[in-house]
Scaffold this active site. Structure first.
Site, mmCIF file in Angstrom:
data_model
loop_
_atom_site.group_PDB
_atom_site.id
_atom_site.type_symbol
_atom_site.label_atom_id
_atom_site.label_comp_id
_atom_site.label_asym_id
_atom_site.label_seq_id
_atom_site.Cartn_x
_atom_site.Cartn_y
_atom_site.Cartn_z
ATOM 1 C CE1 TYR A 126 -3.167 3.004 1.430
ATOM 2 C CE2 TYR A 126 -1.573 3.112 3.233
ATOM 3 C CZ TYR A 126 -2.645 3.659 2.544
ATOM 4 O OH TYR A 126 -3.192 4.841 2.972
HETATM 5 N N1 NAP Z 1 -6.699 4.353 7.493
HETATM 6 C C1 NAP Z 1 -5.620 5.033 7.847
HETATM 7 O O1 NAP Z 1 -5.164 4.978 9.007
HETATM 8 C C2 NAP Z 1 -4.942 5.909 6.825
HETATM 9 C C3 NAP Z 1 -3.745 6.530 7.175
HETATM 10 C C4 NAP Z 1 -3.167 7.429 6.265
HETATM 11 C C5 NAP Z 1 -3.789 7.695 5.047
HETATM 12 N N2 NAP Z 1 -4.949 7.048 4.718
HETATM 13 C C6 NAP Z 1 -5.589 7.406 3.428
HETATM 14 O O2 NAP Z 1 -6.642 8.316 3.693
HETATM 15 C C7 NAP Z 1 -7.565 8.312 2.605
HETATM 16 C C8 NAP Z 1 -9.010 8.366 3.068
HETATM 17 O O3 NAP Z 1 -9.246 7.588 4.195
HETATM 18 P P1 NAP Z 1 -10.771 7.327 4.689
HETATM 19 O O4 NAP Z 1 -10.683 6.696 6.011
HETATM 20 O O5 NAP Z 1 -11.578 8.543 4.464
HETATM 21 O O6 NAP Z 1 -11.195 6.224 3.597
HETATM 22 P P2 NAP Z 1 -12.621 5.579 3.311
HETATM 23 O O7 NAP Z 1 -13.630 6.026 4.297
HETATM 24 O O8 NAP Z 1 -12.400 4.107 3.144
HETATM 25 O O9 NAP Z 1 -13.030 6.209 1.896
HETATM 26 C C9 NAP Z 1 -12.525 5.708 0.707
HETATM 27 C C10 NAP Z 1 -13.282 6.341 -0.438
HETATM 28 O O10 NAP Z 1 -12.756 5.828 -1.677
HETATM 29 C C11 NAP Z 1 -13.871 5.487 -2.496
HETATM 30 N N3 NAP Z 1 -13.570 4.468 -3.480
HETATM 31 C C12 NAP Z 1 -12.938 3.292 -3.314
HETATM 32 N N4 NAP Z 1 -12.929 2.606 -4.477
HETATM 33 C C13 NAP Z 1 -13.571 3.379 -5.389
HETATM 34 C C14 NAP Z 1 -13.888 3.231 -6.760
HETATM 35 N N5 NAP Z 1 -13.556 2.117 -7.461
HETATM 36 N N6 NAP Z 1 -14.545 4.217 -7.401
HETATM 37 C C15 NAP Z 1 -14.933 5.348 -6.724
HETATM 38 N N7 NAP Z 1 -14.650 5.552 -5.409
HETATM 39 C C16 NAP Z 1 -13.982 4.570 -4.758
HETATM 40 C C17 NAP Z 1 -14.914 4.964 -1.507
HETATM 41 O O11 NAP Z 1 -16.173 4.900 -2.121
HETATM 42 P P3 NAP Z 1 -17.370 3.990 -1.500
HETATM 43 O O12 NAP Z 1 -17.993 4.843 -0.422
HETATM 44 O O13 NAP Z 1 -18.262 3.758 -2.659
HETATM 45 O O14 NAP Z 1 -16.750 2.742 -0.970
HETATM 46 C C18 NAP Z 1 -14.796 6.043 -0.432
HETATM 47 O O15 NAP Z 1 -15.491 7.202 -0.819
HETATM 48 C C19 NAP Z 1 -7.216 7.102 1.756
HETATM 49 O O16 NAP Z 1 -6.503 7.547 0.629
HETATM 50 C C20 NAP Z 1 -6.298 6.302 2.678
HETATM 51 O O17 NAP Z 1 -5.388 5.535 1.929
HETATM 52 C C21 NAP Z 1 -5.529 6.182 5.573
#
Ligand code: NAP
Length: 211
Positions: A126
């Site tokens: 990732y």
């Molecule tokens: N988790 C952590 O601790 C962490 C740490 C650092 C950075 N991040 C990064 O932070 C960012 C956002 O995190 P978050 O918690 O807000 O994530 P999240 O709630 O999982 O949101 C992910 C979004 O991506 C969309 N998505 C995924 N596949 C898609 C597709 N094929 N077409 C259109 N949309 C799609 C999802 O749509 P749906 O609603 O339709 O599923 C959702 O809107 C990500 O880039 C993640 O990598 C995460």
């Protein structure tokens, strides 16, 4: 005020960023797979673009001058989606943004994506995907702001952060709300152009860090 495309607007950061950007007076196009997932957000300056990041989403960029990419494949999916969303869809978004001559691309990246080799963890693929997406953006010629938050939490934002990676691993976290606020402070902000920010809980006012 900007015309902002939020990619991943139904996500946890994406939805909060969309609401805050609307509150700040911007016009927002929210890109979502399913519009029902964003039915709780409304505003005169909000429009919805239904699209899938694994398909052609180039028309989402029509009329937009700023792009926020906060989509992600999520922890529950496999390496195929890591490649297709975190890397390839992010890369495609940068290409579409370049063609649309956007003035700023704000990428939600991750802690550890600067040097994936330094991380001995199952999330290394990732981090490699995030690293390559960030590099593609940096080399694209599009003005960028890259946010690299620590582990995301659902606590209320405090608007107090630090940019430097905390030595204590337990402190390498940040509320999603603070990341959403950092997005708002980055928009239309000269100081944030071509900058990369680490984002962790800390004691510096977020606004002064970004602006
Ligand atoms: N988790 C952590 O601790 C962490 C740490 C650092 C950075 N991040 C990064 O932070 C960012 C956002 O995190 P978050 O918690 O807000 O994530 P999240 O709630 O999982 O949101 C992910 C979004 O991506 C969309 N998505 C995924 N596949 C898609 C597709 N094929 N077409 C259109 N949309 C799609 C999802 O749509 P749906 O609603 O339709 O599923 C959702 O809107 C990500 O880039 C993640 O990598 C995460």
């Amino acid at each position: 005020m900007s015309n902002i495309l939020v990619i991943g607007a139904s996500g946890q950061i994406g939805k909060q960023a969309t609401e805050k950007l609307l509150d700040a007076g911007h016009t927002v196009t929210a890109m979502v797979r399913n519009k029902d997932k964003i039915s709780d957000v409304s505003g005169d300056n909000l429009s919805i673009y239904e699209g899938d990041l694994e398909k052609d989403f180039s028309t989402a960029f029509d009329g937009c001058d700023t792009v926020v990419f906060c989509a992600g494949s999520g922890a529950g999916t496999g390496p195929d989606k890591t490649l297709l969303i975190d890397l390839w869809a992010a890369r495609n978004a940068v290409e579409f943004a370049k063609k649309a001559s956007v003035k700023q691309f704000i990428m939600v990246s991750s802690v550890g994506s600067d040097d994936p080799d330094a991380v001995d963890s199952p999330i290394k693929p990732y981090l490699v995907a995030k690293h390559m997406a960030d590099k593609h953006l940096q080399n694209s010629g599009v003005a960028y702001t890259i946010l690299r938050p620590g582990s995301l939490t659902d606590e209320a934002g405090t608007e107090y952060v630090q940019e430097v990676l905390p030595g204590d691993e337990d402190k390498r976290e940040i509320p999603r709300e603070d990341v959403a606020t950092a997005i708002v402070y980055s928009v239309d902000n000269e100081k944030a152009l071509n900058r990369i920010y680490g984002l962790f809980k800390g004691d510096q006012p977020l606004k002064s860090v970004i602006q």
